[in-house]
Design a protein around this motif. Structure first.
Motif, PDB file in Angstrom:
ATOM      1  N   GLN A 744      25.094  25.883 -40.931  1.00  0.00           N
ATOM      2  CA  GLN A 744      26.285  25.487 -40.166  1.00  0.00           C
ATOM      3  C   GLN A 744      26.974  24.262 -40.757  1.00  0.00           C
ATOM      4  OE1 GLN A 744      23.194  25.592 -39.092  1.00  0.00           O
ATOM      5  NE2 GLN A 744      22.623  23.864 -37.760  1.00  0.00           N
ATOM      6  N   GLU A 745      26.302  23.543 -41.679  1.00  0.00           N
ATOM      7  CA  GLU A 745      26.899  22.350 -42.279  1.00  0.00           C
ATOM      8  C   GLU A 745      27.537  22.625 -43.654  1.00  0.00           C
ATOM      9  OE1 GLU A 745      23.616  19.694 -42.402  1.00  0.00           O
ATOM     10  OE2 GLU A 745      23.893  18.999 -40.340  1.00  0.00           O
ATOM     11  N   ARG A 746      27.373  23.832 -44.150  1.00  0.00           N
ATOM     12  CA  ARG A 746      27.924  24.142 -45.479  1.00  0.00           C
ATOM     13  C   ARG A 746      29.441  23.999 -45.504  1.00  0.00           C
ATOM     14  NH1 ARG A 746      24.591  28.750 -48.742  1.00  0.00           N
ATOM     15  NH2 ARG A 746      26.400  28.424 -50.089  1.00  0.00           N
ATOM     16  N   ALA A 747      30.092  24.311 -44.398  1.00  0.00           N
ATOM     17  CA  ALA A 747      31.551  24.278 -44.351  1.00  0.00           C
ATOM     18  C   ALA A 747      32.103  22.859 -44.268  1.00  0.00           C
ATOM     19  CB  ALA A 747      32.062  25.103 -43.174  1.00  0.00           C
ATOM     20  N   SER A 748      31.245  21.878 -44.066  1.00  0.00           N
ATOM     21  CA  SER A 748      31.721  20.493 -43.932  1.00  0.00           C
ATOM     22  C   SER A 748      31.007  19.564 -44.896  1.00  0.00           C
ATOM     23  CB  SER A 748      31.520  20.000 -42.506  1.00  0.00           C
ATOM     24  OG  SER A 748      30.140  20.078 -42.135  1.00  0.00           O
ATOM     25  N   SER A 749      30.529  20.122 -46.034  1.00  0.00           N
ATOM     26  CA  SER A 749      29.772  19.314 -46.995  1.00  0.00           C
ATOM     27  C   SER A 749      30.146  19.677 -48.425  1.00  0.00           C
ATOM     28  CB  SER A 749      28.264  19.519 -46.805  1.00  0.00           C
ATOM     29  OG  SER A 749      27.857  19.203 -45.498  1.00  0.00           O
ATOM     30  N   VAL A 750      29.844  18.747 -49.321  1.00  0.00           N
ATOM     31  CA  VAL A 750      29.960  19.005 -50.759  1.00  0.00           C
ATOM     32  C   VAL A 750      28.669  18.537 -51.402  1.00  0.00           C
ATOM     33  CG1 VAL A 750      32.462  18.682 -50.772  1.00  0.00           C
ATOM     34  CG2 VAL A 750      30.964  16.762 -51.348  1.00  0.00           C
ATOM     35  N   ILE A 751      28.388  19.096 -52.569  1.00  0.00           N
ATOM     36  CA  ILE A 751      27.309  18.566 -53.392  1.00  0.00           C
ATOM     37  C   ILE A 751      27.955  17.826 -54.553  1.00  0.00           C
ATOM     38  CG2 ILE A 751      27.042  20.703 -54.750  1.00  0.00           C
ATOM     39  CD1 ILE A 751      23.994  19.968 -54.830  1.00  0.00           C
ATOM     40  N   GLU A 752      27.509  16.613 -54.783  1.00  0.00           N
ATOM     41  CA  GLU A 752      28.100  15.761 -55.819  1.00  0.00           C
ATOM     42  C   GLU A 752      27.005  15.331 -56.783  1.00  0.00           C
ATOM     43  OE1 GLU A 752      31.213  12.559 -55.072  1.00  0.00           O
ATOM     44  OE2 GLU A 752      29.407  11.344 -55.465  1.00  0.00           O
ATOM     45  N   ALA A 753      27.218  15.611 -58.065  1.00  0.00           N
ATOM     46  CA  ALA A 753      26.264  15.227 -59.101  1.00  0.00           C
ATOM     47  C   ALA A 753      26.914  14.206 -60.030  1.00  0.00           C
ATOM     48  CB  ALA A 753      25.816  16.441 -59.898  1.00  0.00           C
ATOM     49  N   ASN A 754      26.157  13.169 -60.376  1.00  0.00           N
ATOM     50  CA  ASN A 754      26.649  12.103 -61.239  1.00  0.00           C
ATOM     51  C   ASN A 754      25.659  11.813 -62.342  1.00  0.00           C
ATOM     52  OD1 ASN A 754      29.111  11.211 -59.695  1.00  0.00           O
ATOM     53  ND2 ASN A 754      27.572  10.808 -58.123  1.00  0.00           N
ATOM     54  N   PHE A 755      26.195  11.391 -63.469  1.00  0.00           N
ATOM     55  CA  PHE A 755      25.361  10.873 -64.546  1.00  0.00           C
ATOM     56  C   PHE A 755      26.028   9.603 -65.052  1.00  0.00           C
ATOM     57  CE2 PHE A 755      24.035  10.683 -69.099  1.00  0.00           C
ATOM     58  CZ  PHE A 755      22.662  10.555 -68.880  1.00  0.00           C
ATOM     59  N   ARG A 756      25.338   8.474 -64.871  1.00  0.00           N
ATOM     60  CA  ARG A 756      25.853   7.193 -65.336  1.00  0.00           C
ATOM     61  C   ARG A 756      25.029   6.768 -66.544  1.00  0.00           C
ATOM     62  NH1 ARG A 756      29.167   3.429 -63.171  1.00  0.00           N
ATOM     63  NH2 ARG A 756      29.072   4.408 -61.101  1.00  0.00           N
ATOM     64  N   THR A 757      25.716   6.630 -67.686  1.00  0.00           N
ATOM     65  CA  THR A 757      25.022   6.291 -68.919  1.00  0.00           C
ATOM     66  C   THR A 757      24.574   4.832 -68.899  1.00  0.00           C
ATOM     67  OG1 THR A 757      27.009   5.602 -70.104  1.00  0.00           O
ATOM     68  CG2 THR A 757      26.470   7.950 -70.139  1.00  0.00           C
ATOM     69  N   SER A 758      23.720   4.494 -69.819  1.00  0.00           N
ATOM     70  CA  SER A 758      23.207   3.121 -69.877  1.00  0.00           C
ATOM     71  C   SER A 758      24.317   2.122 -70.192  1.00  0.00           C
ATOM     72  CB  SER A 758      22.097   3.016 -70.937  1.00  0.00           C
ATOM     73  OG  SER A 758      22.572   3.449 -72.200  1.00  0.00           O
ATOM     74  N   GLU A 759      25.420   2.585 -70.821  1.00  0.00           N
ATOM     75  CA  GLU A 759      26.536   1.664 -71.061  1.00  0.00           C
ATOM     76  C   GLU A 759      27.510   1.625 -69.896  1.00  0.00           C
ATOM     77  OE1 GLU A 759      27.807   5.507 -73.345  1.00  0.00           O
ATOM     78  OE2 GLU A 759      25.957   4.388 -72.961  1.00  0.00           O
ATOM     79  N   GLY A 760      27.246   2.398 -68.840  1.00  0.00           N
ATOM     80  CA  GLY A 760      28.026   2.305 -67.620  1.00  0.00           C
ATOM     81  C   GLY A 760      29.079   3.368 -67.412  1.00  0.00           C
ATOM     82  N   THR A 761      29.208   4.330 -68.326  1.00  0.00           N
ATOM     83  CA  THR A 761      30.206   5.388 -68.174  1.00  0.00           C
ATOM     84  C   THR A 761      29.715   6.407 -67.150  1.00  0.00           C
ATOM     85  OG1 THR A 761      30.852   5.100 -70.483  1.00  0.00           O
ATOM     86  CG2 THR A 761      31.584   7.118 -69.383  1.00  0.00           C
ATOM     87  N   LEU A 762      30.601   6.771 -66.212  1.00  0.00           N
ATOM     88  CA  LEU A 762      30.237   7.684 -65.131  1.00  0.00           C
ATOM     89  C   LEU A 762      30.832   9.067 -65.372  1.00  0.00           C
ATOM     90  CD1 LEU A 762      28.932   8.119 -62.313  1.00  0.00           C
ATOM     91  CD2 LEU A 762      31.164   7.475 -61.333  1.00  0.00           C
ATOM     92  N   TYR A 763      29.988  10.087 -65.253  1.00  0.00           N
ATOM     93  CA  TYR A 763      30.406  11.489 -65.321  1.00  0.00           C
ATOM     94  C   TYR A 763      30.046  12.126 -63.984  1.00  0.00           C
ATOM     95  CZ  TYR A 763      30.526  10.522 -70.336  1.00  0.00           C
ATOM     96  OH  TYR A 763      30.796   9.978 -71.563  1.00  0.00           O
ATOM     97  N   THR A 764      30.975  12.903 -63.438  1.00  0.00           N
ATOM     98  CA  THR A 764      30.745  13.410 -62.089  1.00  0.00           C
ATOM     99  C   THR A 764      31.286  14.820 -61.924  1.00  0.00           C
ATOM    100  OG1 THR A 764      30.981  12.856 -59.734  1.00  0.00           O
ATOM    101  CG2 THR A 764      32.898  12.487 -61.148  1.00  0.00           C
ATOM    102  N   ASN A 765      30.752  15.532 -60.957  1.00  0.00           N
ATOM    103  CA  ASN A 765      31.218  16.873 -60.610  1.00  0.00           C
ATOM    104  C   ASN A 765      30.905  17.116 -59.141  1.00  0.00           C
ATOM    105  OD1 ASN A 765      32.035  19.574 -60.594  1.00  0.00           O
ATOM    106  ND2 ASN A 765      31.083  20.023 -62.573  1.00  0.00           N
ATOM    107  N   THR A 766      31.877  17.688 -58.430  1.00  0.00           N
ATOM    108  CA  THR A 766      31.725  17.942 -56.995  1.00  0.00           C
ATOM    109  C   THR A 766      32.047  19.398 -56.700  1.00  0.00           C
ATOM    110  OG1 THR A 766      32.360  15.666 -56.477  1.00  0.00           O
ATOM    111  CG2 THR A 766      32.513  17.272 -54.692  1.00  0.00           C
TER     112      THR A 766
END
Length: 854
Positions: A744-766
């Motif tokens: 019942q919560e699938r319709a009101s949620s997202v899954i968010e994945a992040n990868f932050r490198t050791s130099e601080g660059t952020l990569y994300t996908n939702t």
């Protein structure tokens, strides 16, 4: 009219043009007299139109086309507006005559050799000088040179060019040929196929002088070409050979100097003896400690600004400047245990190709400005691409296109200009193709961006899968002639020309090698997968259909409303107006878009919502394909979606419309083509997350996966340190959706994945966990603040409720936004920069916000 610039054409003589010789200066071995200005034109056949006098001469622009000349003289309405296209077909059915008067200096008359040169004529033309015929042309992809020494006279000279209708010529040629040649009405003409109409482009069958025209004179020596070839590269030296092609009428001594502009460095100075006739002179030289040329994302696309000087014993001189990149390139296309891969090794490193298919930027090719070339290549760079495919139904592009690609690190897959057709198997056509191939190969081969040549687009597939023989009722004997003619062009003439003139460069006979309905299309070479869209398969099919190199796939979406305004007034904004239908060239285009929207439970009722919804579904589908392909490396090593750009305001597969307004797809591509990809794919109850790296070194960082509720609360699923290897794809996690979220919560949620490198660059996908049309959304109250910024405005947005796919746009003007179609979370302000030259009040009146609300 969209991008038909009502200004005089500005001719760029590129640094890399095949003979960068200035005006008539003393001591130059070749002299040119420009004949660009002062042209006039008129219809050469009776035109039954009250607004055009067939006997009157009108001003013409050179370079130009008859359509743009008619428009600039006020003789026709905007060809792109409303439904005007269908009312202007008479232009392509008419013959047209161009003429110009000119005088030549005594110096020119005294020259031993004098030629009249047209760098581009579209297409069937007869050339007359002072009433006498000089020759005729039948190929818009060639430079034409005519010896005019005997026909020139003191005082006024008159040159005339009579253009025959390419459509009428097709009717005549096809009637006399004896059997059908499958394809379109372009098959007999060496002319851009898209001029005859395509499923994204209008039918404007053009004619005109499309490139510079000039008188060229010389006496004893004429340099023809310089070819550069990197023989080998080691840790300390690049070994390069320059081959000079020179025509001489006598034997004399000369000195060749090769150096680098700016630095003053001289690589070699060598004495040579010029011999009579057309000869080739090899000049080997080395560059110490060379800086390699890399594609965008892997390093600097370093350019050596080389110059080549020739000085004769009689003190005549010639110079050519060539920006050159030192690199090795190899295309791997050998059988393996699975089938036949297709991938590129740059400087010995396998590189995943990320890019798009490129079509001509305008229906009228002379109307593309230098700045628009810069914009389209900047779009490729800013979208993290490293390759563009120049599609075979358009044109070989101008020098500035390839120079910009070379300076920007964008590799070029170059089709020869053949598409979706068979071609006449006769000797005259074959000879025209041979000359075209040799000319274009020599023109383009020095560009470091040039990665490979391809014979044609989809002609092999069409012959084997589109039932041409049956639908055209072609007799077996005639089928054999057509197929033998195909083999002659694409398996003999073109590869022979490449091997001779551009040795080491890869040649692919056709793309694809197998049709999308055949299993080999997923295992062998390049693939065009159109089961999604043409076959109306769901976008999830892309997860199964991953080939070795995907060189075409796509979904349509609407252009920006400001582009729609260029052909339709606001009062016509209905689904679907006559104007909208006129600017949709696919036979079932709008029905297909509606079908894909319905698959995601979206049912827009207004033009505004249809534009928005079509764009986010296009982005979703193509984004899914990109993720599936990139995560499958090294099995799959290339992604080129259809298509990057448009040639007029239209609903199409493009990621940017004709005015370079970015659709949702282009913002998605920018994220998914970054050097590191966080790939999240949700399919039913399965969620898999990959990390994919194009970097040449290992990358350390922290990977996190969170479940976010629309209220803004979040739940961490994983957080771990992770090292992604160079040039690799690794599964981070795979788990059932039901393990971290209730149904019942699938319709009101997202899954968010992040990868932050050791130099601080952020990569994300939702990713959402259900169909877009099934999301539990409430209307958001978005507050917007606007302040002036450099080159435009800074827009700050904040909301108290979640707003997905927030789109900013201007209602009437084109604009560039730093980001768009983003998710706006409660109490998390977002700042967007918009590039616009509107004043503040006009900007505030035009700026609009749209987001997904059901």
């Amino acid at each position: 009219m969209s991008r038909v610039r009502l200004i005089s054409a500005i001719i760029l003589i590129s640094l890399i043009s095949a003979l960068s010789i200035g005006g008539c200066k003393e001591g130059e071995v070749v002299r040119r007299l420009s004949l660009t200005d002062g042209w006039m034109f008129r219809a050469d056949s009776l035109v039954s139109r009250a607004d055009i006098d067939s006997d009157k001469w009108y001003r013409a622009d050179v370079p130009g086309t008859v359509h743009t000349d008619l428009l600039k003289n006020g003789l026709i309405p905007d060809p792109f507006y409303g439904c005007n296209e269908k009312d202007l077909q008479w232009i392509g059915e008419t013959n047209w005559r161009y003429r110009k008067s000119f005088s030549v200096a005594d110096e020119t008359f005294a020259s031993a050799n004098i030629n009249l040169v047209f760098e581009g004529l579209d297409t069937y033309a007869q050339i007359f000088l002072n009433g006498k015929e000089l020759g005729s042309t039948n190929n818009m992809f060639l430079k034409w040179e005519f010896n005019c020494k005997e026909l020139l006279k003191p005082g006024e000279n008159v040159v005339e060019v009579l253009f025959e209708s390419a459509l009428n010529r097709f009717i005549r040629d096809s009637t006399s040929y004896g059997y059908p040649v499958p394809g379109g009405r372009w098959v007999f003409a060496r002319k851009a196929a898209y001029h005859f109409g395509w499923d994204w482009g209008p039918r404007f069958i053009t004619a005109g002088i499309t490139s510079p025209v000039y008188i060229e004179s010389w006496d004893n020596i004429k340099p023809i070409d310089v070819q550069l070839y990197t023989k080998s590269i080691d840790s300390s030296k690049a070994h390069i050979t320059a081959t000079l092609e020179i025509t001489s009428t006598l034997t004399q001594n000369a000195t060749v100097t090769i150096g680098e502009k700016g630095s003053g460095k001289e690589y070699i100075s060598r004495d040579i003896t010029l011999s009579p006739g057309e000869r080739f002179y090899d000049i080997p030289f080395t560059i110490d400690n060379p800086k390699l040329w890399w594609s965008s994302g892997l390093g600097e696309a370093h350019i050596y600004e080389l110059y080549f000087e020739l000085k004769t014993a009689s003190n005549e001189g010639w110079r050519e400047d060539i920006p050159y990149g030192v690199r090795t390139i190899e295309v791997i296309n050998r059988e393996d245990s699975i089938g036949k891969p297709l991938y590129i090794k740059l400087n010995g490193v396998p590189v995943y190709m990320k890019g798009a298919n490129y079509i001509p930027q305008h229906s009228f090719i002379t109307e593309v400005s230098d700045n628009e070339y810069r914009e389209v290549i900047n779009t490729a760079v800013n979208s993290n691409m490293n390759m563009i495919r120049v599609w075979g139904g358009g044109v070989y592009e101008k020098e500035i296109f390839y120079e910009l690609c070379s300076r920007s690190g964008i590799l070029v897959w170059q089709d020869f200009m053949f598409a979706c057709a068979m071609y006449p198997p006769d000797d005259l056509f074959a000879e025209s193709v041979r000359r075209e191939a040799r000319y274009q190969i020599k023109r383009l081969r020095n560009y470091p961006a040039l990665a490979m040549w391809c014979g044609n687009n989809e002609s092999d597939e069409g012959w084997h899968n589109w039932q041409w023989q049956k639908s055209h009722k072609i007799a077996p004997a005639d089928s054999a002639k057509l197929w033998n003619g195909y083999l002659r062009i694409f398996h003999d003439i073109l590869p022979t020309a490449v091997a001779e003139l551009d040795p080491g460069r890869f040649y692919l006979p056709s793309s694809p090698m197998f049709g999308w309905g055949r299993k080999e299309s997923m295992t062998h070479s390049s693939s065009h997968y159109w089961g999604v869209w043409w076959g109306l398969e769901p976008v999830e099919k892309y997860l199964q259909k991953v080939p070795r190199f995907m060189s075409e796939f796509g979904l349509q979406a609407m252009p920006a409303i400001s582009t729609v305004r260029e052909f339709q007034p606001q009062q016509a904004d209905t689904l679907f107006s006559d104007e909208l239908r006129s600017h949709q060239k696919h036979p079932t285009g709008y029905q297909n878009i509606l079908a894909y929207l319905a698959m995601d439970s979206l049912h827009p009722k207004t033009l505004e919502s249809f534009i928005h919804n079509s764009q986010i579904i296009q982005a979703k589908g193509i984004g899914l394909a990109i993720e599936a392909q990139r995560r499958s490396r090294p099995y799959c090593m290339g992604t080129l979606y259809w298509q990057l750009n448009d040639c007029w305001p239209v609903t199409s597969w493009s990621g940017t419309d004709v005015n370079n307004n970015w659709k949702a797809l282009q913002y998605t591509v920018r994220n998914l083509y970054r050097d590191i990809l966080v790939s999240v794919i949700v399919e039913r109850d399965s969620c898999t997350i990959y990390l994919v790296s194009d970097r040449l070194t290992d990358t350390k960082g922290i990977a996190t996966v969170d479940l976010r509720n629309f209220t803004g609360s979040s739940q961490n699923i994983i957080e771990r340190e992770f090292t992604i290897g160079a040039n690799s794809s690794v599964k981070l996690i795979s788990l059932p959706v039901s393990s971290f979220v209730h149904e019942q919560e699938r319709a009101s949620s997202v899954i968010e994945a992040n990868f932050r490198t050791s130099e601080g660059t952020l990569y994300t996908n939702t990713k959402f966990l259900t169909k877009y049309g099934s999301l539990a959304l409430e209307r958001a109250d978005i507050d917007m603040k606007i302040i002036k910024a450099r080159d435009g405005y800074k827009i700050t947005l904040i909301t108290t409720r979640f707003a997905p796919f927030v789109q900013l746009y201007l209602s009437e003007s084109h604009a560039r936004f730093s980001d768009n179609f983003f998710h706006l979370w409660p109490d998390h302000p977002v700042e967007i920069l918009c590039k616009s030259d509107l004043d503040l009040n006009s900007f505030k009146n035009q700026i609009k916000i749209f987001y997904l609300i059901l």
